[in-house]
Design a protein around this motif. Sequence first.
Motif, PDB file in Angstrom:
ATOM      1  N   SER A 156       0.877  -1.077   0.029  1.00 32.62           N
ATOM      2  CA  SER A 156      -0.006  -0.059  -0.050  1.00 32.62           C
ATOM      3  C   SER A 156       0.731   1.277   0.135  1.00 32.62           C
ATOM      4  O   SER A 156       0.281   2.459  -0.071  1.00 32.62           O
ATOM      5  CB  SER A 156      -0.993   0.113   1.234  1.00 32.62           C
ATOM      6  OG  SER A 156      -1.985  -1.056   1.103  1.00 32.62           O
ATOM      7  N   LEU A 157       2.199   1.093   0.258  1.00 29.68           N
ATOM      8  CA  LEU A 157       3.073   2.143   0.176  1.00 29.68           C
ATOM      9  C   LEU A 157       4.397   1.652  -0.550  1.00 29.68           C
ATOM     10  O   LEU A 157       4.865   0.921  -0.143  1.00 29.68           O
ATOM     11  CB  LEU A 157       3.195   2.635   1.586  1.00 29.68           C
ATOM     12  CG  LEU A 157       4.164   3.852   1.848  1.00 29.68           C
ATOM     13  CD1 LEU A 157       3.583   5.118   1.213  1.00 29.68           C
ATOM     14  CD2 LEU A 157       4.669   3.994   3.416  1.00 29.68           C
ATOM     15  N   HIS A 158       4.879   2.659  -1.355  1.00 30.74           N
ATOM     16  CA  HIS A 158       6.096   2.441  -2.293  1.00 30.74           C
ATOM     17  C   HIS A 158       7.107   2.340  -1.099  1.00 30.74           C
ATOM     18  O   HIS A 158       7.134   3.612  -0.460  1.00 30.74           O
ATOM     19  CB  HIS A 158       6.200   3.142  -3.395  1.00 30.74           C
ATOM     20  CG  HIS A 158       7.145   2.771  -4.345  1.00 30.74           C
ATOM     21  ND1 HIS A 158       8.616   3.254  -4.319  1.00 30.74           N
ATOM     22  CD2 HIS A 158       7.293   1.926  -5.518  1.00 30.74           C
ATOM     23  CE1 HIS A 158       9.333   2.444  -5.169  1.00 30.74           C
ATOM     24  NE2 HIS A 158       8.498   1.848  -5.991  1.00 30.74           N
ATOM     25  N   PRO A 159       8.346   1.837  -1.397  1.00 33.05           N
ATOM     26  CA  PRO A 159       9.339   1.986  -0.343  1.00 33.05           C
ATOM     27  C   PRO A 159       9.853   3.161  -0.323  1.00 33.05           C
ATOM     28  O   PRO A 159      10.555   3.726   0.574  1.00 33.05           O
ATOM     29  CB  PRO A 159      10.346   0.692  -0.837  1.00 33.05           C
ATOM     30  CG  PRO A 159       9.458  -0.203  -1.451  1.00 33.05           C
ATOM     31  CD  PRO A 159       8.335   0.526  -2.124  1.00 33.05           C
ATOM     32  N   ARG A 160      10.174   3.844  -1.697  1.00 34.71           N
ATOM     33  CA  ARG A 160      10.850   5.265  -1.950  1.00 34.71           C
ATOM     34  C   ARG A 160       9.600   6.289  -1.691  1.00 34.71           C
ATOM     35  O   ARG A 160       9.916   7.447  -2.382  1.00 34.71           O
ATOM     36  CB  ARG A 160      11.489   5.260  -3.140  1.00 34.71           C
ATOM     37  CG  ARG A 160      12.551   4.223  -2.864  1.00 34.71           C
ATOM     38  CD  ARG A 160      13.303   4.448  -4.345  1.00 34.71           C
ATOM     39  NE  ARG A 160      14.711   3.652  -4.014  1.00 34.71           N
ATOM     40  CZ  ARG A 160      15.524   3.452  -5.190  1.00 34.71           C
ATOM     41  NH1 ARG A 160      15.550   4.172  -6.124  1.00 34.71           N
ATOM     42  NH2 ARG A 160      16.537   2.444  -4.883  1.00 34.71           N
ATOM     43  N   ALA A 161       8.552   6.114  -1.455  1.00 37.90           N
ATOM     44  CA  ALA A 161       7.320   7.182  -1.417  1.00 37.90           C
ATOM     45  C   ALA A 161       7.927   8.118  -0.237  1.00 37.90           C
ATOM     46  O   ALA A 161       8.385   8.152   0.805  1.00 37.90           O
ATOM     47  CB  ALA A 161       6.077   6.444  -0.981  1.00 37.90           C
ATOM     48  N   SER A 162       7.166   9.550  -0.597  1.00 39.92           N
ATOM     49  CA  SER A 162       7.302  10.564   0.381  1.00 39.92           C
ATOM     50  C   SER A 162       6.900  10.513   1.478  1.00 39.92           C
ATOM     51  O   SER A 162       5.541  10.348   1.978  1.00 39.92           O
ATOM     52  CB  SER A 162       6.916  11.879  -0.188  1.00 39.92           C
ATOM     53  OG  SER A 162       7.121  12.901   0.662  1.00 39.92           O
ATOM     54  N   ILE A 163       7.672  10.352   2.719  1.00 41.78           N
ATOM     55  CA  ILE A 163       7.169  10.245   4.033  1.00 41.78           C
ATOM     56  C   ILE A 163       6.360  11.406   4.656  1.00 41.78           C
ATOM     57  O   ILE A 163       5.300  11.226   4.998  1.00 41.78           O
ATOM     58  CB  ILE A 163       8.401  10.427   5.173  1.00 41.78           C
ATOM     59  CG1 ILE A 163       9.068   8.867   4.742  1.00 41.78           C
ATOM     60  CG2 ILE A 163       7.808  10.210   6.414  1.00 41.78           C
ATOM     61  CD1 ILE A 163      10.297   8.625   5.528  1.00 41.78           C
ATOM     62  N   GLN A 164       6.582  12.586   4.201  1.00 39.28           N
ATOM     63  CA  GLN A 164       5.875  13.887   4.490  1.00 39.28           C
ATOM     64  C   GLN A 164       4.302  13.610   3.525  1.00 39.28           C
ATOM     65  O   GLN A 164       3.515  14.001   4.485  1.00 39.28           O
ATOM     66  CB  GLN A 164       6.113  15.063   4.042  1.00 39.28           C
ATOM     67  CG  GLN A 164       7.759  15.385   4.602  1.00 39.28           C
ATOM     68  CD  GLN A 164       8.792  14.726   4.064  1.00 39.28           C
ATOM     69  OE1 GLN A 164       8.978  14.013   2.743  1.00 39.28           O
ATOM     70  NE2 GLN A 164       9.986  14.887   4.706  1.00 39.28           N
ATOM     71  N   ARG A 165       4.334  13.059   2.685  1.00 40.03           N
ATOM     72  CA  ARG A 165       2.997  13.162   1.789  1.00 40.03           C
ATOM     73  C   ARG A 165       2.110  11.727   2.641  1.00 40.03           C
ATOM     74  O   ARG A 165       0.822  12.083   2.653  1.00 40.03           O
ATOM     75  CB  ARG A 165       3.079  12.527   0.452  1.00 40.03           C
ATOM     76  CG  ARG A 165       1.806  12.389  -0.201  1.00 40.03           C
ATOM     77  CD  ARG A 165       1.943  12.391  -1.758  1.00 40.03           C
ATOM     78  NE  ARG A 165       0.866  11.826  -2.547  1.00 40.03           N
ATOM     79  CZ  ARG A 165       0.185  10.760  -2.512  1.00 40.03           C
ATOM     80  NH1 ARG A 165       0.927   9.643  -2.268  1.00 40.03           N
ATOM     81  NH2 ARG A 165      -0.882  10.689  -3.229  1.00 40.03           N
ATOM     82  N   THR A 166       2.890  10.998   3.255  1.00 39.92           N
ATOM     83  CA  THR A 166       2.052  10.114   3.916  1.00 39.92           C
ATOM     84  C   THR A 166       1.217  10.700   5.140  1.00 39.92           C
ATOM     85  O   THR A 166      -0.029  10.177   5.450  1.00 39.92           O
ATOM     86  CB  THR A 166       2.788   9.181   4.527  1.00 39.92           C
ATOM     87  OG1 THR A 166       3.662   8.461   3.607  1.00 39.92           O
ATOM     88  CG2 THR A 166       2.157   7.910   5.235  1.00 39.92           C
TER      89      THR A 166
END
Length: 150
Positions: free
Chosen positions: A116-126
């Motif tokens: 449900s979350l890409h390993p390199r996704a933005s943490i702030q966007r989460t």
Amino acid sequence: MLHLIKGRALGQSDDVEMIDGTAIQHLQPTQTYTYLEIAQRQSDNLNDVKTKLKQKYESIVKAVWSTELTAKNKCTATNMLSVPAVAYTFGAVRWNTDEIQELDRTTRSVMTERRSLHPRASIQRTYMSRASGGRGLINMEEHYRYKNSS
């Protein structure tokens, strides 16, 4: 029942008898009682309490993210079920920043495991609100700071 004065247990006296005839018994030296899932005893180690709370938090997060809900509903369920499981202890148990960040990492790693979350996704966007284009999860570290500032 346990009487503490300046952190030391007083000697045990007789049990206290209530008006209706029931008796409140004194705790033995090895006994504890729990209030809001926190063991209430002067000699208890808070690390055990924190470990139990972390395990409970992780089990709730895993249960939520393994369902077939939509991503929006999973984020809402995480905010409603797992965050309060730990947040109610913020005033009673002293957490350090690393432990709180570990809870956030646990959430993100479970999301990544469940694809449900890409390993390199933005943490702030989460942690941004959904109206701003984010996922809408509650950041435990900010939540902890807010709870302890008031």
